[in-house]
Motif scaffolding. Structure first.
Motif, PDB file in Angstrom:
ATOM      1  N   ALA A  64       0.851  -1.184   0.000  1.00  0.00           N
ATOM      2  CA  ALA A  64       0.000   0.000   0.000  1.00  0.00           C
ATOM      3  C   ALA A  64       0.892   1.243   0.000  1.00  0.00           C
ATOM      4  CB  ALA A  64      -0.925  -0.022   1.218  1.00  0.00           C
ATOM      5  N   LEU A  65       1.749   1.363   0.986  1.00  0.00           N
ATOM      6  CA  LEU A  65       2.515   2.596   1.187  1.00  0.00           C
ATOM      7  C   LEU A  65       3.853   2.569   0.454  1.00  0.00           C
ATOM      8  CD1 LEU A  65       2.043   3.068   5.039  1.00  0.00           C
ATOM      9  CD2 LEU A  65       0.482   3.605   3.158  1.00  0.00           C
ATOM     10  N   PRO A  66       4.290   3.735  -0.022  1.00  0.00           N
ATOM     11  CA  PRO A  66       5.628   3.785  -0.626  1.00  0.00           C
ATOM     12  C   PRO A  66       6.720   3.340   0.346  1.00  0.00           C
ATOM     13  CG  PRO A  66       4.591   5.992  -0.535  1.00  0.00           C
ATOM     14  CD  PRO A  66       3.556   5.001  -0.156  1.00  0.00           C
ATOM     15  N   GLU A  67       6.595   3.712   1.604  1.00  0.00           N
ATOM     16  CA  GLU A  67       7.630   3.332   2.579  1.00  0.00           C
ATOM     17  C   GLU A  67       7.762   1.806   2.672  1.00  0.00           C
ATOM     18  OE1 GLU A  67       5.203   5.546   3.068  1.00  0.00           O
ATOM     19  OE2 GLU A  67       6.374   7.409   3.259  1.00  0.00           O
ATOM     20  N   GLU A  68       6.632   1.120   2.516  1.00  0.00           N
ATOM     21  CA  GLU A  68       6.686  -0.349   2.562  1.00  0.00           C
ATOM     22  C   GLU A  68       7.440  -0.902   1.352  1.00  0.00           C
ATOM     23  OE1 GLU A  68       2.527  -1.354   4.896  1.00  0.00           O
ATOM     24  OE2 GLU A  68       2.394  -0.931   2.759  1.00  0.00           O
ATOM     25  N   ALA A  69       7.279  -0.250   0.217  1.00  0.00           N
ATOM     26  CA  ALA A  69       7.999  -0.681  -0.985  1.00  0.00           C
ATOM     27  C   ALA A  69       9.495  -0.380  -0.835  1.00  0.00           C
ATOM     28  CB  ALA A  69       7.429   0.021  -2.216  1.00  0.00           C
ATOM     29  N   PHE A  70       9.815   0.786  -0.270  1.00  0.00           N
ATOM     30  CA  PHE A  70      11.239   1.134  -0.086  1.00  0.00           C
ATOM     31  C   PHE A  70      11.925   0.124   0.832  1.00  0.00           C
ATOM     32  CE2 PHE A  70       9.871   5.871  -0.483  1.00  0.00           C
ATOM     33  CZ  PHE A  70       9.676   5.701  -1.848  1.00  0.00           C
ATOM     34  N   ALA A  71      11.200  -0.338   1.848  1.00  0.00           N
ATOM     35  CA  ALA A  71      11.796  -1.304   2.789  1.00  0.00           C
ATOM     36  C   ALA A  71      12.164  -2.595   2.067  1.00  0.00           C
ATOM     37  CB  ALA A  71      10.836  -1.581   3.941  1.00  0.00           C
ATOM     38  N   LEU A  72      11.356  -2.989   1.098  1.00  0.00           N
ATOM     39  CA  LEU A  72      11.672  -4.199   0.325  1.00  0.00           C
ATOM     40  C   LEU A  72      12.915  -3.976  -0.532  1.00  0.00           C
ATOM     41  CD1 LEU A  72       8.024  -5.094  -0.681  1.00  0.00           C
ATOM     42  CD2 LEU A  72       9.468  -6.440   0.850  1.00  0.00           C
ATOM     43  N   PRO A  88      -0.686  13.678  -1.527  1.00  0.00           N
ATOM     44  CA  PRO A  88       0.081  14.765  -2.158  1.00  0.00           C
ATOM     45  C   PRO A  88       1.442  14.962  -1.477  1.00  0.00           C
ATOM     46  CG  PRO A  88      -2.218  15.381  -1.982  1.00  0.00           C
ATOM     47  CD  PRO A  88      -2.072  14.072  -1.241  1.00  0.00           C
ATOM     48  N   GLY A  89       2.467  15.152  -2.286  1.00  0.00           N
ATOM     49  CA  GLY A  89       3.818  15.332  -1.765  1.00  0.00           C
ATOM     50  C   GLY A  89       4.685  14.081  -1.922  1.00  0.00           C
ATOM     51  N   GLY A  90       4.069  12.987  -2.240  1.00  0.00           N
ATOM     52  CA  GLY A  90       4.862  11.789  -2.532  1.00  0.00           C
ATOM     53  C   GLY A  90       5.171  10.940  -1.328  1.00  0.00           C
ATOM     54  N   PRO A  91       6.350  10.360  -1.277  1.00  0.00           N
ATOM     55  CA  PRO A  91       7.623  10.589  -1.989  1.00  0.00           C
ATOM     56  C   PRO A  91       7.693   9.937  -3.384  1.00  0.00           C
ATOM     57  CG  PRO A  91       7.905   8.835  -0.370  1.00  0.00           C
ATOM     58  CD  PRO A  91       6.464   9.264  -0.306  1.00  0.00           C
TER      59      PRO A  91
END
Ligand SMILES: *Cc1c(COP(=O)(O)O)cnc(C)c1O
Length: 401
Positions: A64-72, A88-91
Motif C-alpha cells: 500500500a505505502l511507498p515506505e513499505e515498498a522502499f523497505a523491500l 500529495p507530496g509523494g515521496p
C-alpha cells in the motif's frame, strides 16, 4: 531464542507461504501473480514472506505505502514492485529512482509524478487506477478520458510509461454478488478508453484473492493476492483455506505464565465477566490486546491448552487472559496455541475471526510488534523436517522478474 520468544511467538512457516503462492498461481495459470505484502506482510513479515513468494514464482510484490515498498528495496528485492496508496507530496522521486510502479488515480498525482520524473531525468512507471465501483481510490469513469489522455501526453514526452491499468473489487468474496459483473464491465470499458487514448499497458488487473480463487474471467494479465498468500480464506462464505488448498502460515503460541487451583465462585479478570463454577484450575496466557488478541473475543476466543480447546474465561486484558482448565492439569511453561494451521487440533485465525466478529485479515495483521516472529521452513511438499531459522535475518536476495 531470545527471552521474549519464551513468553510468546508468532511462528511463520515460509514453506506454507511458498505452497500458497504455488496454489494461487495454479488458480490463475495465464496471469502473472503479485504477492501483496502490505502492512508487514499482513503481520507475517514483508521481507521474509516477499522473498518466499518470489522463490515460489511471484512475479510482483505489492504494497500500500511507498515506505513499505522502499523497505523491500532496502532489503535487496529487485523484482517488479508496485505501491498504490499515495498522498500529495509523494515521496514520488524515491519511487521513480527505485523502479517502483506507482498508482495514479487522478490528475494531481499524475502531475506530481511527472514532475518528479523530470527532476531526476528518469521515466516513471505509472499504473492508472479506475474506480469501477468500489468507491475508494481510482479515477471516476467520467474523468477517465481526461486522465488517460493526460497520461498519454506525459508518456509521449518520456516522463512516464503507463505500465498498467487496474481496479479493485468491492464484493469478490460474495460469489454471485451483482456488483461483480458491473465492475467487470466497467473495467472492460475503461480498458477500451485507455486503448483509444493510445495507451498500451503491460498489465491489466482487477483480482484480489477471492477473485483469484473464484473468478477466472477477472484474472486479465495479473492477479493481486494478499490474504491467500498467508493461507487464510478471504471469507467463510467462500470456503475455508483447506477448500482452496491453502495453508495458514502463522502459528500464535505462548507459554502459560501461571497455573493454579482456585475455589468455586472466584471472579476472573476485569469486571468479573467470568466466575468459576466450582473449584477449578486456572491457566494464565501472557498475551493480550496489546499483542493483537482482540478484546472482542473475551469469553469466546478459542485456545488449545493441555490437549483441548478452551475458551477465554472473562475479559482479555492488555497483556494477558485466563482459561479455565476445569479438572485438567497443566504447568506453568506449557504451551497455549491460539491459532495455527489447525492440523495439531489448534484453532485457526478464521476461528478467532468468528469469535471476535471480524475477518481473518484483521486477526493476523494486528499481531503486535511485542510478539517476535520466528521463521521456520516445514518443507511442505518435499517432506523435509521442520527446521528453525535464525530470527532477524532480513536479507532479501531479490526477485527474478
Ligand atoms: C490488500 C489489497 C489486495 C489484496 O487483497 P486480498 O483480499 O488480501 O487478496 C489487492 N489489491 C489491493 C488494491 C489491495 O489493497
Amino acid at each position: 531464542m531470545n527471552e521474549t520468544a519464551k513468553r510468546a511467538r508468532a511462528v511463520v512457516d515460509l514453506a506454507a507461504v511458498r505452497s500458497n503462492v504455488q496454489a494461487l498461481r495454479a488458480c490463475a495459470p495465464r496471469a502473472e501473480l503479485m504477492a501483496v505484502v502490505k502492512s508487514d506482510g499482513y503481520g507475517h513479515g514483508a521481507v521474509r514472506c516477499g522473498r518466499a513468494a518470489r522463490e515460489a514464482g511471484a512475479d510482483w510484490l505489492g504494497t500500500a505505502l511507498p515506505e513499505e515498498a522502499f523497505a523491500l528495496r532496502a532489503a535487496g528485492d529487485t523484482g517488479r514492485l508496485m505501491c498504490w496508496l499515495w498522498t500529495p507530496g509523494g515521496p514520488w522521486r524515491e519511487a521513480v529512482e527505485q523502479d517502483i510502479d506507482v498508482s495514479v488515480s487522478g490528475l494531481w498525482a499524475l502531475r506530481e509524478v511527472t514532475a518528479a520524473a523530470r527532476a531526476c531525468g528518469r521515466t516513471a512507471r505509472v499504473q492508472l487506477k479506475v474506480d469501477t465501483g468500489l468507491g475508494r481510490n481510482g479515477c471516476q469513469p467520467a474523468d477517465w478520458p481526461e486522465l488517460t489522455a493526460a497520461a498519454r501526453a506525459a508518456e509521449a514526452e518520456g516522463a512516464v510509461s503507463v505500465t498498467g491499468v487496474w481496479s479493485h473489487f468491492a464484493c469478490a468474496d460474495e460469489p454471485g454478488h451483482p456488483s461483480i459483473a458491473v465492475q467487470l464491465a466497467a473495467f472492460q470499458d475503461a480498458l477500451k478508453t485507455a486503448e483509444a487514448a493510445g495507451l498500451r499497458p503491460e498489465v491489466r488487473h482487477l483480482s484480489n484473492t477471492p477473485a483469484t480463487l473464484t473468478l477466472p474471467e477477472a484474472h486479465f494479465d495479473l492477479v493481486r493476492a494478499g490474504i491467500g498468500v498467508y493461507g487464510i480464506s478471504p471469507s467463510p462464505e467462500l470456503g475455508t483455506s483447506r477448500d482452496f488448498g491453502l495453508r495458514p502460515a502463522m502459528t500464535l503460541e505462548a507459554a502459560l505464565a501461571s497455573v493454579k487451583r482456585v475455589p468455586g465462585g472466584h471472579g476472573v479478570s476485569y469486571g468479573y465477566a467470568y466466575t468459576t463454577p466450582g473449584e477449578t484450575t486456572l491457566a494464565l496466557v501472557p498475551l493480550g490486546y496489546a499483542d493483537g488478541v482482540p478484546r472482542h473475543a473475551s469469553g469466546t476466543g478459542p485456545v488449545l491448552v493441555a490437549g483441548k480447546w478452551r475458551t477465554v474465561a472473562g475479559r482479555i486484558a492488555m497483556d494477558q487472559f485466563v482459561v479455565d482448565l476445569g479438572g485438567d492439569s497443566a504447568a506453568a511453561g506449557d504451551p497455549a496455541v491460539l491459532f495455527g494451521p489447525g492440523d495439531r487440533g489448534e484453532p485457526t485465525a478464521e476461528d478467532w475471526a468468528r469469535a471476535a466478529g471480524t475477518i481473518g485479515y484483521e486477526i493476523v495483521t494486528r499481531i503486535g510488534t511485542r510478539v517476535p516472529r520466528v521463521y521456520v521452513d516445514s518443507g511442505i511438499g518435499n517432506g523435509a523436517a521442520e527446521a528453525e531459522e535464525a530470527e532477524g535475518d532480513t536479507a532479501l536476495t531479490g526477485g527474478t522478474a
